[in-house]
Design a protein around this motif. Structure first.
Motif, PDB file in Angstrom:
ATOM      1  N   GLY A  18     -13.626  29.052   8.197  1.00 32.11           N
ATOM      2  CA  GLY A  18     -14.407  28.952   7.418  1.00 32.11           C
ATOM      3  C   GLY A  18     -14.782  27.115   6.919  1.00 32.11           C
ATOM      4  N   ARG A  19     -13.891  26.329   6.859  1.00 31.19           N
ATOM      5  CA  ARG A  19     -13.989  25.018   7.345  1.00 31.19           C
ATOM      6  C   ARG A  19     -15.125  23.999   7.840  1.00 31.19           C
ATOM      7  N   SER A  20     -15.414  25.195   9.228  1.00 27.99           N
ATOM      8  CA  SER A  20     -16.583  24.380   9.732  1.00 27.99           C
ATOM      9  C   SER A  20     -17.767  24.124   9.375  1.00 27.99           C
ATOM     10  N   LYS A  21     -18.955  23.723   9.857  1.00 29.89           N
ATOM     11  CA  LYS A  21     -20.246  23.549   9.923  1.00 29.89           C
ATOM     12  C   LYS A  21     -20.911  25.241  10.573  1.00 29.89           C
ATOM     13  N   HIS A  22     -20.116  25.073  11.913  1.00 30.35           N
ATOM     14  CA  HIS A  22     -20.981  26.333  12.521  1.00 30.35           C
ATOM     15  C   HIS A  22     -20.028  26.952  12.889  1.00 30.35           C
ATOM     16  N   PRO A  23     -19.061  28.029  12.066  1.00 32.80           N
ATOM     17  CA  PRO A  23     -18.230  28.849  12.388  1.00 32.80           C
ATOM     18  C   PRO A  23     -18.624  30.078  13.703  1.00 32.80           C
ATOM     19  N   GLY A  24     -19.722  30.320  13.326  1.00 34.34           N
ATOM     20  CA  GLY A  24     -20.112  31.746  14.473  1.00 34.34           C
ATOM     21  C   GLY A  24     -20.153  30.806  16.495  1.00 34.34           C
ATOM     22  N   ARG A  25     -20.860  29.702  15.927  1.00 34.58           N
ATOM     23  CA  ARG A  25     -21.099  28.633  17.491  1.00 34.58           C
ATOM     24  C   ARG A  25     -19.805  28.580  18.512  1.00 34.58           C
ATOM     25  N   ILE A  26     -18.446  28.368  16.872  1.00 36.58           N
ATOM     26  CA  ILE A  26     -17.547  27.874  17.760  1.00 36.58           C
ATOM     27  C   ILE A  26     -16.752  28.662  18.142  1.00 36.58           C
ATOM     28  N   ALA A  27     -16.960  29.925  16.911  1.00 36.79           N
ATOM     29  CA  ALA A  27     -15.830  31.548  17.226  1.00 36.79           C
ATOM     30  C   ALA A  27     -16.278  31.911  18.453  1.00 36.79           C
ATOM     31  N   ALA A  28     -17.649  32.052  19.185  1.00 40.09           N
ATOM     32  CA  ALA A  28     -18.620  32.493  20.509  1.00 40.09           C
ATOM     33  C   ALA A  28     -17.846  31.812  22.014  1.00 40.09           C
ATOM     34  N   SER A  29     -17.781  30.310  20.913  1.00 37.77           N
ATOM     35  CA  SER A  29     -16.928  29.819  22.445  1.00 37.77           C
ATOM     36  C   SER A  29     -16.085  29.545  22.998  1.00 37.77           C
ATOM     37  N   LEU A  30     -14.974  29.663  21.628  1.00 40.35           N
ATOM     38  CA  LEU A  30     -13.272  30.592  22.090  1.00 40.35           C
ATOM     39  C   LEU A  30     -13.437  31.663  22.254  1.00 40.35           C
ATOM     40  N   THR A  31     -13.922  32.660  21.847  1.00 39.04           N
ATOM     41  CA  THR A  31     -14.405  33.973  22.334  1.00 39.04           C
ATOM     42  C   THR A  31     -13.968  33.845  24.422  1.00 39.04           C
ATOM     43  N   ALA A  32     -15.624  32.910  24.833  1.00 39.73           N
ATOM     44  CA  ALA A  32     -15.794  33.046  25.634  1.00 39.73           C
ATOM     45  C   ALA A  32     -14.700  32.382  26.505  1.00 39.73           C
ATOM     46  N   ARG A  33     -14.275  31.246  25.901  1.00 39.19           N
ATOM     47  CA  ARG A  33     -12.904  31.253  26.476  1.00 39.19           C
ATOM     48  C   ARG A  33     -11.528  31.647  27.011  1.00 39.19           C
ATOM     49  N   GLY A  34     -11.898  32.928  25.912  1.00 34.92           N
ATOM     50  CA  GLY A  34     -10.504  33.828  26.056  1.00 34.92           C
ATOM     51  C   GLY A  34     -10.545  34.614  26.659  1.00 34.92           C
ATOM     52  N   VAL A  35     -11.977  35.277  27.114  1.00 37.12           N
ATOM     53  CA  VAL A  35     -12.724  36.279  27.494  1.00 37.12           C
ATOM     54  C   VAL A  35     -12.204  35.716  29.161  1.00 37.12           C
ATOM     55  N   LEU A  36     -12.569  34.527  29.327  1.00 38.39           N
ATOM     56  CA  LEU A  36     -11.976  33.957  30.778  1.00 38.39           C
ATOM     57  C   LEU A  36     -11.129  34.143  31.606  1.00 38.39           C
ATOM     58  N   ALA A  37     -10.163  32.895  30.332  1.00 41.40           N
ATOM     59  CA  ALA A  37      -8.568  33.036  30.623  1.00 41.40           C
ATOM     60  C   ALA A  37      -7.884  34.349  30.759  1.00 41.40           C
ATOM     61  N   ALA A  38      -8.370  35.375  30.316  1.00 43.78           N
ATOM     62  CA  ALA A  38      -7.812  36.848  30.256  1.00 43.78           C
ATOM     63  C   ALA A  38      -8.350  37.287  31.352  1.00 43.78           C
ATOM     64  N   GLN A  39      -9.373  36.824  31.902  1.00 43.74           N
ATOM     65  CA  GLN A  39      -9.866  37.503  33.772  1.00 43.74           C
ATOM     66  C   GLN A  39      -9.204  36.385  34.470  1.00 43.74           C
ATOM     67  N   THR A  40      -8.956  35.098  34.570  1.00 43.14           N
ATOM     68  CA  THR A  40      -8.564  34.957  35.479  1.00 43.14           C
ATOM     69  C   THR A  40      -6.586  35.032  35.508  1.00 43.14           C
ATOM     70  N   GLN A  41      -6.047  35.336  34.239  1.00 44.92           N
ATOM     71  CA  GLN A  41      -4.669  35.574  34.761  1.00 44.92           C
ATOM     72  C   GLN A  41      -4.360  36.738  34.955  1.00 44.92           C
ATOM     73  N   THR A  42      -5.635  37.449  34.763  1.00 42.47           N
ATOM     74  CA  THR A  42      -5.109  39.438  35.288  1.00 42.47           C
ATOM     75  C   THR A  42      -5.235  39.221  36.471  1.00 42.47           C
ATOM     76  N   MET A  43      -6.295  38.195  37.261  1.00 42.01           N
ATOM     77  CA  MET A  43      -6.550  38.066  38.586  1.00 42.01           C
ATOM     78  C   MET A  43      -5.053  37.890  39.610  1.00 42.01           C
ATOM     79  N   ALA A  44      -4.554  36.880  38.529  1.00 43.64           N
ATOM     80  CA  ALA A  44      -3.497  35.963  39.270  1.00 43.64           C
ATOM     81  C   ALA A  44      -2.391  37.031  39.411  1.00 43.64           C
ATOM     82  N   LEU A  45      -2.059  37.937  38.161  1.00 42.78           N
ATOM     83  CA  LEU A  45      -1.132  38.932  37.973  1.00 42.78           C
ATOM     84  C   LEU A  45      -1.151  39.355  39.364  1.00 42.78           C
ATOM     85  N   LEU A  46      -1.869  40.034  39.276  1.00 46.23           N
ATOM     86  CA  LEU A  46      -2.378  41.059  40.282  1.00 46.23           C
ATOM     87  C   LEU A  46      -2.175  41.127  41.960  1.00 46.23           C
ATOM     88  N   VAL A  47      -2.727  39.608  42.305  1.00 47.50           N
ATOM     89  CA  VAL A  47      -2.002  39.085  43.258  1.00 47.50           C
ATOM     90  C   VAL A  47      -1.558  37.708  43.436  1.00 47.50           C
TER      91      VAL A  47
END
Length: 461
Positions: free
Chosen positions: A350-379
């Motif tokens: 709520g304190r951010s000027k553009h919370p949606g933009r920052i949230a989108a960036s953080l969510t994208a990082r979270g998705v990428l991190a989840a995918q790379t960690q899943t690959m690491a777990l599998l192999v």
């Protein structure tokens, strides 16, 4: 005064310079107008109490790193080097030559099979020798040497490494920060001039001991989460009794995590370098990788919150599960779940000027991190289960194959080894198989599967 830090590559400004996004773990740091003016050209200098507080916050959050060139050199006579040795007198002689005469050196002979050879080398170099009556492993040998240290700082150097003349002076600058207890250099592969075989070339690019090219704060669940014991420089008073004596593997990880738990800072500094003699045969190389993996169970007992092989938010687990289903609806469903997660994150900004933009960036990082960690777990960590399950599931078989290829391609492009892709990819998979075997071996002997379980938490950061 004059202590200077520079924002690292992960730190990004937003909100007209009043919001700083980055760190380890990722966070949003809200700056006052005065604080934002203290950062010029991504650099902050301690000149008074407010700037000191800002610099301390940037360092602790992992958003900035010290500019070592701006810091004074500390007296090298304040350092004692402790070397655990078991055999390998020629390697020991090479190390002592690289150390030179500027430092007090204590060699701890861990009951070598030929003690006379070790004694002769130490006498030739004029260093102090401590001999143990029975072989206790490198952790105990280092601790025995630590008992004889009277200087403010102590360096631990394995006998199979080689130092540069500026390795210790460069690392020593980090101790201008009174909160730093331990620092480690980049560990590269030693080239004896006879040429490297394909295993050594893989290790040159993707060694378990090489933590990369960027400086970092070291702590669990960060891009750099540990330091190899091949070479460490520490504040003697902060180390206490040193390493966990009973450990023959993972004692370096344990030391780092204990210091962090006690509130100390630990730093990785890639500009300081040492060279390590990597193993040359496939058999010895794979044995060493599996040996590293066997530390997992013991570490899970001492640091249960830090040992998880992956950390997920609940929503990212659902995204991964949906994508692994490999249905026509998987991508749209994953997108919808991610969008909802982003909306939830934006409500906390709520304190951010553009919370949606920052949230989108953080969510994208979270998705990428989840995918790379899943690959690491599998192999890597879960490969026995993944292979067994893929026999019965065509979708999991496809996911495992994709993970194997994508991981190899990504690492090959990132590390740019002096090795063709096919041998690099083969070495990469053997590396993971051996390490995962060691992890499973330690878990089954435990017996406990804690070291194999991911950590799923509402706020993984």
């Amino acid at each position: 005064m004059g202590f200077t830090v520079r924002l690292n590559r992960r730190a990004k400004f937003a909100g007209r310079g009043r919001e700083l996004i980055g760190g380890s773990p990722t966070r949003v740091l809200y700056l006052t107008e005065r604080a934002s003016r203290m950062i010029l050209d991504r650099t902050a200098v301690v000149s008074d109490t407010p700037t000191g507080l800002l610099v301390d916050s940037l360092l602790e959050s992992g958003m900035a790193d010290p500019v070592l060139e701006s810091l004074p050199e500390l007296d090298t006579s304040s350092v004692t080097v402790v070397v655990p040795a078991f055999g390998r007198p020629l390697a020991l002689a090479r190390l002592l030559t690289s150390i030179g005469k500027k430092y007090k050196v204590i060699v701890v002979d861990d009951a070598s099979p030929d003690p006379a050879a070790i004694r002769d080398i130490t006498e030739q170099h004029g260093v102090h020798l401590v001999r143990l009556s029975s072989n206790s492993g490198p952790a105990q040998a280092r601790n025995e040497g630590l008992k004889h240290v009277t200087t403010p700082y102590v360096a631990f150097a394995d006998s199979d490494v080689v130092l540069n003349s500026d390795t210790i002076p460069f690392l020593l600058k980090h101790f201008n920060d009174p909160y730093v207890a331990l620092a480690g250099p980049r560990v590269l592969g030693w080239d004896d001039g006879k040429g490297m075989n394909w295993i050594e070339r893989y290790e040159e690019a993707r060694s378990s001991l090489d933590l990369g090219t960027f400086p970092a704060i070291v702590r669990p669940r960060s891009p750099v989460s540990w330091l190899p014991g091949a070479f460490l420089l520490g504040r003697t008073d902060a180390l206490g009794e040193g390493f966990t004596s009973a450990s023959r593997v993972g004692e370096d990880v344990d030391l780092v995590w204990r210091l962090v738990e006690q509130g100390w800072r630990v730093r990785f500094e890639p500009e300081a370098k040492v060279w390590h003699e990597h193993r040359q045969s496939i058999r010895s190389w794979l044995s060493r990788k599996a040996f590293y993996g066997t530390s997992a169970h013991a570490l899970s007992l001492r640091h249960p919150k830090a040992i998880a092989p992956a950390v997920f938010a609940p929503w990212s687990v659902v995204v991964v599960a949906v994508l692994l289903c490999q249905r026509s609806w998987s991508v749209p469903a994953a997108g919808a779940i991610s969008a909802f997660a982003g909306w939830q994150i934006s409500k906390r900004l709520g304190r951010s000027k553009h919370p949606g933009r920052i949230a989108a960036s953080l969510t994208a990082r979270g998705v990428l991190a989840a995918q790379t960690q899943t690959m690491a777990l599998l192999v890597r960590h879960w490969w026995p289960l993944a292979i067994a399950a893929s026999i019965f599931s065509r979708r999991l078989r496809r996911a495992l194959a994709v993970a194997c290829v994508l991981d190899a391609v990504w690492e090959y492009r990132r590390t740019r080894p002096r090795l063709d892709f096919f041998r690099f990819a083969a070495a990469r998979r053997l590396d993971d198989l051996a390490y995962g075997t060691g992890v499973w071996s330690s878990a089954l002997r435990g017996p406990s599967l804690r070291c194999l379980l991911p950590d799923i938490r509402k706020n993984p950061n």
